[in-house]
Scaffold this active site. Structure first.
Site, PDB file in Angstrom:
ATOM      1  N   ASP A 195      -9.942  -3.175  13.649  1.00  0.00           N
ATOM      2  CA  ASP A 195      -8.570  -4.324  14.108  1.00  0.00           C
ATOM      3  C   ASP A 195      -8.035  -3.887  15.942  1.00  0.00           C
ATOM      4  OD1 ASP A 195      -7.919  -3.777  11.099  1.00  0.00           O
ATOM      5  OD2 ASP A 195      -8.900  -5.742  11.596  1.00  0.00           O
TER       6      ASP A 195
ATOM      7  N   HIS B  71      -3.902  -4.381   6.187  1.00  0.00           N
ATOM      8  CA  HIS B  71      -5.768  -4.132   5.427  1.00  0.00           C
ATOM      9  C   HIS B  71      -5.826  -5.136   6.664  1.00  0.00           C
ATOM     10  CE1 HIS B  71      -9.303  -4.234   3.514  1.00  0.00           C
ATOM     11  NE2 HIS B  71      -8.806  -4.687   2.795  1.00  0.00           N
TER      12      HIS B  71
ATOM     13  N   HIS C 193      -7.159   5.378   9.690  1.00  0.00           N
ATOM     14  CA  HIS C 193      -7.491   4.803   8.581  1.00  0.00           C
ATOM     15  C   HIS C 193      -7.347   5.501   6.921  1.00  0.00           C
ATOM     16  CE1 HIS C 193     -11.387   3.249   6.511  1.00  0.00           C
ATOM     17  NE2 HIS C 193     -11.333   1.408   7.432  1.00  0.00           N
TER      18      HIS C 193
HETATM   19  C1  SDX Z   1      -8.455  -2.036   7.956  1.00  0.00           C
HETATM   20  O1  SDX Z   1     -10.337   0.298   3.815  1.00  0.00           O
HETATM   21  C2  SDX Z   1     -10.827  -0.124   4.718  1.00  0.00           C
HETATM   22  O2  SDX Z   1     -11.882   0.230   4.776  1.00  0.00           O
HETATM   23  C3  SDX Z   1     -10.190  -0.832   5.356  1.00  0.00           C
HETATM   24  C4  SDX Z   1     -10.805  -1.428   6.764  1.00  0.00           C
HETATM   25  C5  SDX Z   1     -11.867  -2.308   6.037  1.00  0.00           C
HETATM   26  O3  SDX Z   1     -12.986  -2.987   6.316  1.00  0.00           O
HETATM   27  O4  SDX Z   1     -11.937  -3.066   4.883  1.00  0.00           O
HETATM   28  O5  SDX Z   1     -11.021  -0.914   7.775  1.00  0.00           O
HETATM   29  C6  SDX Z   1      -9.644  -2.551   6.952  1.00  0.00           C
HETATM   30  O6  SDX Z   1      -8.024  -2.053   6.255  1.00  0.00           O
HETATM   31  C7  SDX Z   1      -8.038  -0.677   8.905  1.00  0.00           C
HETATM   32  C8  SDX Z   1      -6.937  -0.200   8.640  1.00  0.00           C
HETATM   33  C9  SDX Z   1      -6.141  -1.717   9.450  1.00  0.00           C
HETATM   34  N1  SDX Z   1      -4.391  -1.230   9.318  1.00  0.00           N
HETATM   35  C10 SDX Z   1      -4.109  -0.805  10.715  1.00  0.00           C
HETATM   36  O7  SDX Z   1      -4.710  -0.234  11.727  1.00  0.00           O
HETATM   37  C11 SDX Z   1      -2.468  -0.737   9.979  1.00  0.00           C
HETATM   38  C12 SDX Z   1      -2.157   1.084  10.774  1.00  0.00           C
HETATM   39  N2  SDX Z   1      -2.831   1.985  10.321  1.00  0.00           N
HETATM   40  C13 SDX Z   1      -1.656   2.510   8.958  1.00  0.00           C
HETATM   41  O8  SDX Z   1      -0.363   1.186   8.741  1.00  0.00           O
HETATM   42  C14 SDX Z   1      -2.488   3.563   8.455  1.00  0.00           C
HETATM   43  O9  SDX Z   1      -3.707   4.467   9.262  1.00  0.00           O
HETATM   44  C15 SDX Z   1      -3.718   2.796   7.334  1.00  0.00           C
HETATM   45  C16 SDX Z   1      -3.000   1.970   6.382  1.00  0.00           C
HETATM   46  C17 SDX Z   1      -5.038   2.670   7.967  1.00  0.00           C
HETATM   47  C18 SDX Z   1      -4.214   4.344   6.693  1.00  0.00           C
HETATM   48  O10 SDX Z   1      -3.164   5.014   6.037  1.00  0.00           O
HETATM   49  P1  SDX Z   1      -2.829   6.378   4.505  1.00  0.00           P
HETATM   50  O11 SDX Z   1      -4.358   6.707   4.353  1.00  0.00           O
HETATM   51  O12 SDX Z   1      -1.963   6.837   5.103  1.00  0.00           O
HETATM   52  O13 SDX Z   1      -3.387   7.131   6.318  1.00  0.00           O
HETATM   53  P2  SDX Z   1      -4.297   8.509   6.576  1.00  0.00           P
HETATM   54  O14 SDX Z   1      -4.074   9.760   5.189  1.00  0.00           O
HETATM   55  O15 SDX Z   1      -5.028   9.069   7.275  1.00  0.00           O
HETATM   56  O16 SDX Z   1      -2.551   9.619   7.116  1.00  0.00           O
HETATM   57  C19 SDX Z   1      -2.130  11.119   7.007  1.00  0.00           C
HETATM   58  C20 SDX Z   1      -1.260  10.554   8.366  1.00  0.00           C
HETATM   59  C21 SDX Z   1       0.601  10.324   8.157  1.00  0.00           C
HETATM   60  O17 SDX Z   1       1.373  10.901   7.895  1.00  0.00           O
HETATM   61  P3  SDX Z   1       1.890  12.284   7.363  1.00  0.00           P
HETATM   62  O18 SDX Z   1       2.425  12.049   6.256  1.00  0.00           O
HETATM   63  O19 SDX Z   1       0.437  13.326   6.995  1.00  0.00           O
HETATM   64  O20 SDX Z   1       2.425  13.279   7.724  1.00  0.00           O
HETATM   65  O21 SDX Z   1      -1.420   9.918   9.477  1.00  0.00           O
HETATM   66  C22 SDX Z   1       0.004   9.214   9.426  1.00  0.00           C
HETATM   67  C23 SDX Z   1       0.535   9.063   8.191  1.00  0.00           C
HETATM   68  O22 SDX Z   1       1.710   8.504   8.537  1.00  0.00           O
HETATM   69  N3  SDX Z   1      -0.069   7.894   9.852  1.00  0.00           N
HETATM   70  C24 SDX Z   1      -0.346   7.376  10.955  1.00  0.00           C
HETATM   71  C25 SDX Z   1      -0.901   5.878  11.508  1.00  0.00           C
HETATM   72  N4  SDX Z   1      -1.554   6.075  10.384  1.00  0.00           N
HETATM   73  C26 SDX Z   1      -1.726   7.208   9.686  1.00  0.00           C
HETATM   74  N5  SDX Z   1       1.197   7.185  11.985  1.00  0.00           N
HETATM   75  C27 SDX Z   1       0.934   6.277  13.018  1.00  0.00           C
HETATM   76  N6  SDX Z   1       0.596   5.167  12.745  1.00  0.00           N
HETATM   77  C28 SDX Z   1      -0.692   5.047  11.912  1.00  0.00           C
HETATM   78  N7  SDX Z   1      -1.694   4.567  13.055  1.00  0.00           N
END
Ligand code: SDX
Length: 391
Positions: free
Chosen positions: A330, A229, A272
């Site tokens: 970020d 996050h 996201h």
């Molecule tokens: C913030 O909620 C908000 O609004 C948060 C925020 C705010 O202002 O408050 O915007 C701030 O938290 C921004 C996010 C910061 N975090 C990161 O940058 C960490 C890296 N990102 C990932 O951990 C991830 O993208 C999340 C945690 C942000 C979201 O995770 P999800 O919900 O699992 O994402 P998704 O459902 O869209 O994933 C779909 C697919 C999955 O793979 P499959 O199961 O379909 O094979 O995409 C993959 C995920 O594993 N995936 C990624 C990825 N993010 C998602 N694979 C590689 N790298 C990534 N960064």
């Protein structure tokens, strides 16, 4: 309901709450604060004006702005005894642990005689939090480096004052770099609110029990601390350092690692929960990174070069395209903060200072209407009822 967006009663049955503060269209990459697009606010507004707009619902006129700014300035100092809180921490305590603890402790100074059922008492609590968070954040930084705390300088703008409290020392005159101040104010605006993200939902859940606003904001800080996050911008810089250079080979190695289902590594600053398009904040942050680094004469900053090349290669990769993964807020913010001399352990602290207005606006909005204590339900997957063995 208001003709702007389709109203799905079914959605309301499952959604956590109603709110008029922020609207996100994840598919289109749209972020509106009280109806105003974030890119227009970032370019033409400032953080204090955005705080007023998020809290009260509309842009202030000149008189309202001046009165609000004066109220904030009137509360930038913390009670002298709060200085003693810091002496209990190890010098190397993470500033997020200090911020989380001290913010909760503000209740002991500013809440006992307040009645949060009264709008004015809610507003003054919000003003105190908006005003004091930069002061406490800068104190945490000064405590870490063993320098004396700076008293807020109220003739400065909100962002200038924060940079002053962070970097001024008694031994020499400190002038705030206007480019840094503009970038800091923009970073505060870009992180101000984001609808029902994990930390805002935490604040609303704590607030629904009637907990005091300082405890609720401390809970929000705790939720934001996680690397998935608020901790992501610190993790992005660490990832860029590990990539090492902007060669296609090195970058592809990390992209392949992020795609590997057996590897927990995710591309930090990418993806996201809501956006399936560019995070509009990331676009503004990328422009800010270019501006600040050019001003410093570091237009070819190695980490910025790696980040831009990584973005370009990832956005052409089938895995990211299929999953609609784009840079989020970020991805570039850490590069800007580092360029301004801010240590990585302060990045999430700055996110918390900014997000305080979002958290407290949601808290105020919820308490301004009738509300019930939050009680999420579960899908029970445990044992059926069974008798205790009689032997
Ligand atoms: C913030 O909620 C908000 O609004 C948060 C925020 C705010 O202002 O408050 O915007 C701030 O938290 C921004 C996010 C910061 N975090 C990161 O940058 C960490 C890296 N990102 C990932 O951990 C991830 O993208 C999340 C945690 C942000 C979201 O995770 P999800 O919900 O699992 O994402 P998704 O459902 O869209 O994933 C779909 C697919 C999955 O793979 P499959 O199961 O379909 O094979 O995409 C993959 C995920 O594993 N995936 C990624 C990825 N993010 C998602 N694979 C590689 N790298 C990534 N960064």
């Amino acid at each position: 309901a208001n003709g702007l967006f389709t109203y799905d009663p079914g959605f309301m049955a499952t959604s956590s709450c109603k709110s008029a503060i922020t609207y996100i269209d994840g598919g289109q990459g749209v972020l509106l604060h009280r109806g105003y697009p974030i890119d227009q606010l970032a370019k033409h507004s400032n953080f204090v004006e955005l705080c007023y707009t998020l809290l009260f619902g509309n842009l202030p006129d000149d008189e309202q702005y001046a009165a609000f700014q004066a109220r904030i300035r009137n509360h930038t100092m913390v009670h002298d005894q709060i200085n003693n809180f810091f002496k209990g921490f190890r010098r190397d305590a993470h500033p997020m642990s200090i911020l989380c603890s001290v913010t909760g402790g503000l209740a002991a100074f500013y809440h006992d005689h307040m009645n949060i059922a009264e709008e004015e008492d809610r507003v003054i609590s919000a003003v105190r939090l908006i005003a004091k968070m930069p002061t406490i954040a800068a104190m945490a930084y000064k405590y870490n480096i063993g320098q004396p705390f700076n008293t807020p300088c109220n003739e400065l703008s909100y962002a200038e004052n924060f940079l002053y409290m962070m970097f001024a020392t008694p031994s020499e005159t400190y002038r705030v770099n206007p480019v840094y101040a503009k970038a800091m104010d923009r970073i505060f605006m870009l992180h101000a609110d984001h609808e029902q993200n994990a930390s805002t939902s935490t604040v609303r859940m704590a607030g629904s029990t009637g907990a005091n606003p300082f405890a609720c904001i401390s809970a929000g800080i705790a939720a934001l601390w996680g690397p998935a996050h608020g901790g992501a911008n610190e993790a992005v810089l660490k990832m860029l350092d590990e990539i090492g250079d902007d060669s296609e080979e090195n970058i592809q190695r990390f992209i392949d690692k992020a795609k590997d289902k057996n590897d927990p590594f995710k591309l930090m600053g990418f993806g996201h929960r809501v956006y399936r398009n560019f995070d509009p904040r990331a676009r503004v942050m990328k422009e800010t990174a270019d501006e600040v680094l050019a001003e410093l004469g570091h237009a070819n900053d190695p980490q910025l070069k790696i980040a831009k090349r990584l973005e370009q290669i990832a956005l052409e990769d089938e895995y990211f395209i299929e999953r609609k993964l784009y840079p989020n807020v970020d991805f570039y913010s850490g590069i800007v903060l580092k360029a301004m001399g801010i240590p990585t352990n302060m990045f999430t602290v700055i996110f918390a200072v900014s997000r305080t207005i979002g958290w407290i606006s949601h808290w105020h909005e919820m308490l301004s209407d009738s509300y019930k204590i939050s009680r999420p339900r579960q899908l029970y997957i445990g044992n059926d009822q069974r008798d205790y063995p009689q032997n």
